[in-house]
Scaffold this active site. Structure first.
Site, PDB file in Angstrom:
ATOM      1  N   ASP A  66       3.657 -42.515  18.323  1.00  0.00           N
ATOM      2  CA  ASP A  66       4.420 -42.185  17.118  1.00  0.00           C
ATOM      3  C   ASP A  66       3.749 -41.000  16.436  1.00  0.00           C
ATOM      4  O   ASP A  66       3.050 -40.232  17.082  1.00  0.00           O
ATOM      5  CB  ASP A  66       4.529 -43.402  16.191  1.00  0.00           C
ATOM      6  CG  ASP A  66       5.826 -43.414  15.385  1.00  0.00           C
ATOM      7  OD1 ASP A  66       6.078 -42.430  14.663  1.00  0.00           O
ATOM      8  OD2 ASP A  66       6.587 -44.387  15.468  1.00  0.00           O
ATOM      9  N   HIS A 116       4.685 -38.037  18.025  1.00  0.00           N
ATOM     10  CA  HIS A 116       5.856 -37.504  17.338  1.00  0.00           C
ATOM     11  C   HIS A 116       5.500 -36.377  16.376  1.00  0.00           C
ATOM     12  O   HIS A 116       6.314 -36.008  15.531  1.00  0.00           O
ATOM     13  CB  HIS A 116       6.577 -38.623  16.585  1.00  0.00           C
ATOM     14  CG  HIS A 116       7.166 -39.670  17.480  1.00  0.00           C
ATOM     15  ND1 HIS A 116       7.887 -40.749  17.007  1.00  0.00           N
ATOM     16  CD2 HIS A 116       7.147 -39.811  18.836  1.00  0.00           C
ATOM     17  CE1 HIS A 116       8.272 -41.507  18.030  1.00  0.00           C
ATOM     18  NE2 HIS A 116       7.827 -40.961  19.147  1.00  0.00           N
TER      19      HIS A 116
END
Length: 438
Positions: free
Chosen positions: A266, A289
Site C-alpha cells: 500500500d 502505492h
C-alpha cells in the site's frame, strides 16, 4: 587520579552539551555496552539526551547525570528469547522502567526472538526512556489473541521523551491476516487487522534504525503525536499484501521522516487528517502505492492537512507516485504542500490529484462538496511513467484546485512524451514542463 579517569567522563559530558546530540551507539560499545547481555557501563548515557526538534529543545530534565541512567533487560523479567510468549515479561519490564525516577534504557537483547501478543507500553513515565531493540519481536499468529482490540499490536501511548531504536526487527507475522482479508478473498466479509507499531499521543519522540516487516495491516502509525523524528527505517512486505501502509501519519504535528526504505502493498507514506508540518526526505519507495496525502473527507467528514514537504525521494514500480486523494462530499482543506526533487522509475500515475477518490465496491454518488486542494508545488520531478498519462489532476467543479504549480517536470513513457489530463484546476507552469497541462 589518572588522566584516563579524568578524560572519559569529561569527553562524554562535552558531547552531551550539543543540543542535537541524542545518541551514542558507538561510544556505548567502546565503553562496555553489551547488547546481548543488556549491561551498561556506569558511564553510558541514555540515547535521548537533550535533542532538539526544530526550535523546540527537550526539557532540561533530559540533562540528567550519567550515573542516573538505569537499565532494564527483558530477560531479567522472565523473557527467554526462544520464540516463546514474552508478553508478561515485556509488560513487567516496561512498568519498572517507566516508573523509575531515573532515566531508563529498556533492552531487548540481540540474537533473540520474542513472541508478543498485543501489548500497550503506557505512560506517562517518570523520566525519559529509551527502548533498545536489538533482537526480534514477533507477533502472535493466533488471531484470537487480538479479541479485545483488532486494530493494534504494539502500542506506545502517552509517553514523552521516548526513543525506540537499536537495529532490531519487528515482525507482524501478517500472512495469516492477509489471506483472511476481503481484499484478497471477495467471499470474506471485511474485518479490521492490527497496525504493527502504533505511537499514540507521544511527545518528543525518536524512532530510528529499525526493520519493520510483514505487518498485519499498517506497519507504523503516528497518531496524535507532537515533535517526532523518524529515520533509518526499513519497512517491507509483499507487493500484494493488503492495506500494509509503511508509515501512517494522522493528527500529528512536527514530524520529520528521513533516510528510510519502504516497500509494501500500500502507500509507502500516508498522511491523513489533522497532520501539520510534515517533512519527508531521502525516501526510497517501492513496491507500493506511492506517497499519499489522504484519503480525506470519507463519509462526508471534515479533514485538514497542511504544510507538508516531500523533498528527495525515489519511487520505483509503484502504482502511484505523489498523490492527493479526497472523497466527494467531504470538507476542509489540503494546503501548502510541496513535492520536490523526486525520481520516478516506471511509476504508474506519477503525479495525481484525485478529488473523486472512491475506494468501495459501489460507485460513489456525485456530490457538490469537496475538500479544497490549494497551494501545491510539484518541482523537479523526473523519470519514467508506466501509464500514458503521467499527470492526472481531476478536481471538483464546485471546489476547483487552486494554486497548483508545475515546475521543472520531465516525465516520459517508453522513451516518448507522456500525456497530462487536467480538469477544474488553476495551474501555473514554470520552466520546462513535460507533459504540460496547457
Amino acid at each position: 587520579m589518572s588522566l584516563h579517569t579524568h578524560f572519559i567522563p569529561s569527553l562524554i559530558v562535552f558531547l552531551l552539551s550539543f543540543p542535537r546530540y541524542y545518541s551514542l551507539p558507538r561510544i556505548s560499545e567502546a565503553f562496555g555496552y553489551d547488547a546481548s547481555a543488556g549491561r551498561v557501563n556506569p558511564w553510558y548515557p541514555s540515547t535521548i539526551q537533550g535533542r532538539n526538534f526544530g526550535s523546540k529543545i527537550m526539557s532540561s530534565k533530559m540533562g540528567r547525570s550519567l550515573a542516573a541512567v538505569k537499565t532494564f533487560n527483558v530477560n531479567d523479567y522472565g523473557a527467554k528469547g526462544d520464540g516463546s510468549d514474552a508478553t508478561e515479561a515485556f509488560n513487567n519490564a516496561w512498568k519498572a522502567a517507566c516508573s523509575s525516577s531515573q532515566g531508563s534504557v529498556l533492552v531487548v537483547p540481540k540474537n533473540k526472538n520474542y513472541l508478543l501478543k498485543p501489548i500497550t507500553f503506557e505512560g506517562p513515565c517518570k523520566s525519559s526512556i529509551t527502548v533498545q531493540i536489538y533482537g526480534t519481536l514477533q507477533a502472535s499468529a493466533d488471531r484470537s489473541a487480538y479479541s479485545k482490540d483488532l486494530t493494534r499490536w504494539l502500542v506506545f501511548e502517552n509517553v514523552q521523551n521516548l526513543a525506540v531504536e537499536g537495529g532490531g526487527t519487528i515482525n507482524g507475522n501478517g500472512k495469516i491476516w492477509w489471506k483472511n482479508s476481503c481484499k484478497v478473498n471477495d467471499d470474506l466479509s471485511c474485518k479490521d487487522a492490527p497496525t504493527a507499531l502504533t505511537f499514540y499521543n507521544c511527545k518528543n519522540l525518536v524512532v530510528k534504525n529499525l526493520k519493520i516487516q510483514n505487518a498485519q495491516k499498517m506497519h507504523v502509525s503516528f497518531e496524535k503525536c507532537v515533535g517526532v523524528e523518524v529515520s533509518g527505517l526499513t519497512i517491507t512486505a509483499p507487493a500484494d499484501s493488503p492495506n500494509t501502509d509503511g508509515i501512517h501519519v494522522t493528527r500529528t504535528q512536527n514530524i520529520q521522516i528521513s533516510s528510510s526504505v519502504i516497500g509494501t502493498g500500500d502507500d509507502c507514506i500516508s498522511i491523513v487528517s489533522g497532520s501539520q508540518k510534515v517533512q519527508a526526505t531521502g525516501i526510497t519507495c517501492g513496491p507500493g502505492h506511492g506517497i499519499s496525502i489522504g484519503s480525506l473527507g470519507d463519509g462526508n467528514s471534515e479533514a485538514h492537512v497542511s504544510d507538508v514537504t516531500v523533498n528527495g525521494a525515489t519511487l520505483t514500480g509503484t502504482t502511484n507516485g505523489v498523490r492527493i486523494k479526497t472523497w466527494q462530499g467531504g470538507s476542509g482543506s489540503a494546503s501548502n504542500i510541496k513535492f520536490q526533487n523526486i525520481e520516478m522509475h516506471n511509476v504508474k500515475n506519477p503525479i495525481i490529484i484525485d478529488q473523486k477518490y472512491c475506494d468501495q465496491d459501489k460507485p460513489c454518488k456525485s456530490q457538490s462538496r469537496a475538500v479544497q486542494v490549494q497551494n501545491v508545488l510539484y518541482q523537479n520531478i523526473k523519470g519514467t511513467s508506466s501509464s500514458n498519462e503521467a499527470i492526472q489532476i481531476d478536481c471538483s467543479e464546485k471546489f476547483p484546485c487552486k494554486g497548483i504549480v508545475l515546475q521543472g517536470i520531465d516525465l516520459r513513457v517508453g522513451g516518448k512524451a507522456a500525456k497530462a489530463e487536467c480538469n477544474n484546476a488553476k495551474i501555473i507552469e514554470k520552466g520546462n514542463v513535460s507533459p504540460s497541462c496547457t
